[in-house]
Scaffold this motif. Structure first.
Motif, mmCIF file in Angstrom:
data_model
loop_
_atom_site.group_PDB
_atom_site.id
_atom_site.type_symbol
_atom_site.label_atom_id
_atom_site.label_comp_id
_atom_site.label_asym_id
_atom_site.label_seq_id
_atom_site.Cartn_x
_atom_site.Cartn_y
_atom_site.Cartn_z
ATOM 1 N N ILE A 234 -16.982 -27.384 -10.330
ATOM 2 C CA ILE A 234 -16.550 -26.501 -11.140
ATOM 3 C C ILE A 234 -15.525 -25.151 -10.435
ATOM 4 N N ALA A 235 -14.286 -24.956 -10.729
ATOM 5 C CA ALA A 235 -13.728 -24.000 -10.041
ATOM 6 C C ALA A 235 -13.658 -22.710 -11.071
ATOM 7 N N LEU A 236 -13.817 -21.561 -10.452
ATOM 8 C CA LEU A 236 -13.986 -20.271 -11.297
ATOM 9 C C LEU A 236 -13.196 -19.186 -10.574
ATOM 10 N N PRO A 237 -12.269 -18.521 -11.745
ATOM 11 C CA PRO A 237 -11.499 -17.304 -11.334
ATOM 12 C C PRO A 237 -12.542 -16.268 -11.619
ATOM 13 N N LYS A 238 -11.871 -14.925 -11.610
ATOM 14 C CA LYS A 238 -12.559 -13.841 -11.824
ATOM 15 C C LYS A 238 -13.170 -13.854 -13.296
ATOM 16 N N VAL A 239 -14.152 -13.028 -13.627
ATOM 17 C CA VAL A 239 -14.727 -13.074 -14.954
ATOM 18 C C VAL A 239 -13.899 -12.534 -15.879
ATOM 19 N N ASP A 240 -13.005 -11.774 -15.619
ATOM 20 C CA ASP A 240 -12.181 -11.167 -16.659
ATOM 21 C C ASP A 240 -10.991 -12.191 -17.080
ATOM 22 N N LYS A 241 -10.620 -13.265 -16.279
ATOM 23 C CA LYS A 241 -9.775 -14.117 -16.600
ATOM 24 C C LYS A 241 -10.466 -15.310 -17.131
#
Length: 449
Positions: free
Chosen positions: A370-377
């Motif tokens: 899985i690929a994750l951006p920042k929490v707010d995104k």
């Protein structure tokens, strides 16, 4: 659709029938139909030249009879008349789902029937209309008529002699034909509407899956890693089934309780508050936990992933269900989307080639990349997806309500016609009567979709 009542009624003497038209006859089934049980299977006589395909209890369903891949039994030339079916016969389940029935409208080929089935055949050809009686049997079934009369000595069943004694309404044959034609026309119309709603549900589920996949793919710009790093995963505890209680104790969340997007508790088992559950603190579920059914994790409507609500608690996690919690910067809402996504399914199914009963392991869940951006995104993308999913959920609920309303209307229409609560003698197929309020409401809901 509005129909008049009959001009005169009489008491039938039967609770589920109530009053019936004064000119109708109410009598024992055996007076109008010959009721015969099929032949008992003799495993030692399944060879030779007298083998005939035969119907079993499970082959007879409401509105249809299975004729594919039928087994065979020995039925001699002298037994063919007694143990085979012909056009117009009604087959009724003697055991299992007692009273389930269907009309045989097959070809002239010889097909037998097993002892678990009754064959109903008018004593005199043309004296009765089997299509009408089939509708009566359906109305009797949903009214609970058989529940009052079936023997429960071992398993639920309806012996032939008792079946012959049950009383049913019999209008004149010509009137039976009109009622049967009316019901055939009207139920076909309702069934077509139900099928439309089922197709709509399929399309909405496809749209739902597309929304989820779009959200998951939106995370593609972030750093990729295995899902196991971002989750706390716990398979359920192996409570022995011998200790299950069906009345009291703490609920056990089993695979059968995990549906698509929600839990269901119509089939519940409990574990007593005893020494066994001490020391199992980690298996107590909490509000907001995600659970996934590990056996047959995907069904036609989607992934069997659900979020635990306060109303689900208290509950303990049983084996073959996994509890999943997000950590290390993964949003719990996005975790739910990821586990429900086509991408997750595709990654797991690659390891399931040739498996008859699909099952996913904790290792397979953890290995999904899985690929994750920042929490707010993450939160932004999840909120956008949730808005679309909420709309689809509402449409799915409305479609399900439509189906329920139409099926209830169908059953009520059948019961009203075969018990004489409405007079359809003036009905004609080429007429276009006004729709019922129930169908109008159902179709109005459908139009919003």
């Amino acid at each position: 659709m509005s129909f008049p009542k009959y001009p005169e009624y009489k008491d039938s003497g039967i609770d589920w029938l109530g009053e019936v038209p004064a000119h109708w006859r109410v009598c024992k089934l055996g007076f109008q139909y010959k009721v015969d049980l099929g032949k008992m299977l003799d495993a030692k006589r399944i060879t030779g030249d007298a083998l005939v395909p035969y119907l079993r209890n499970q082959d007879v369903q409401w509105g249809r009879i299975n004729t594919d891949s039928l087994p065979v039994m020995d039925i001699s030339e002298g037994e063919l008349e007694r143990y085979t079916v012909r056009h117009g016969d009604i087959l009724v389940c003697e055991g299992g789902d007692v009273g389930r029935a269907a009309l045989w409208a097959g070809s002239d080929r010889k097909v037998g029937f097993q002892k678990a089935l009754h064959r109903l055949r008018p004593w005199t050809r043309g004296s009765q209309k089997s299509e009408y009686l089939l509708a009566v049997l359906f109305a009797a079934k949903i009214s609970g008529y058989y529940d009052q009369d079936e023997s429960k000595a071992t398993i639920a069943h309806l012996p032939a002699e008792k079946f012959r004694q049950l009383r049913f309404p019999f209008p004149p044959a010509q009137e039976q034909q009109i009622i049967a034609a009316f019901l055939d026309h009207e139920t076909a119309r309702i069934d077509a509407l139900v099928e439309e709603q089922k197709r709509l549900i399929e399309l909405l589920n496809e749209k739902r899956q597309a929304v989820i996949s779009h959200a998951v793919k939106s995370f593609g710009d972030g750093p990729a890693g295995k899902l196991g790093y971002y989750i706390d995963l716990l398979p359920g505890y192996a409570f022995p089934s011998s200790g299950f209680d069906h009345d009291t104790g703490v609920r056990l969340l089993r695979g059968v309780n995990v549906s698509v997007g929600s839990t269901r508790w119509d089939d519940v088992v409990y574990w007593p508050y005893d020494e066994k559950i001490r020391g199992l603190d980690e298996y107590w579920l909490k509000e907001g936990d995600l659970v996934i059914g590990m056996d047959r994790p995907w069904i036609s409507s989607g992934a069997r992933v659900a979020r635990i609500k306060n109303s689900d608690l208290p509950a303990l996690l049983l084996q073959r269900v996994a509890r999943v919690r997000a950590r290390n910067g993964l949003d719990q809402d996005f975790l739910e989307l990821a586990l429900s996504s086509q991408e997750f399914k595709d990654s797991i199914e690659a390891d399931m080639t040739g498996v008859s009963v699909p099952h996913i392991s904790p290792e397979q869940i953890s290995s999904f990349r899985i690929a994750l951006p920042k929490v707010d995104k993450q939160s932004e993308i999840v909120q956008e997806a949730r808005r679309e999913l909420d709309k689809l959920t509402q449409l799915l609920e409305e479609a399900s309500i439509n189906i329920t309303l139409m099926q209830e209307h169908r059953s009520a229409l059948i019961s009203a016609a075969v018990t004489g609560k409405i007079d359809v003698r003036g009905w004609r197929a080429d007429q276009q009567p006004e729709q019922s309020e129930v169908l109008m409401a159902a179709e109005e809901r459908a139009s919003y979709s």
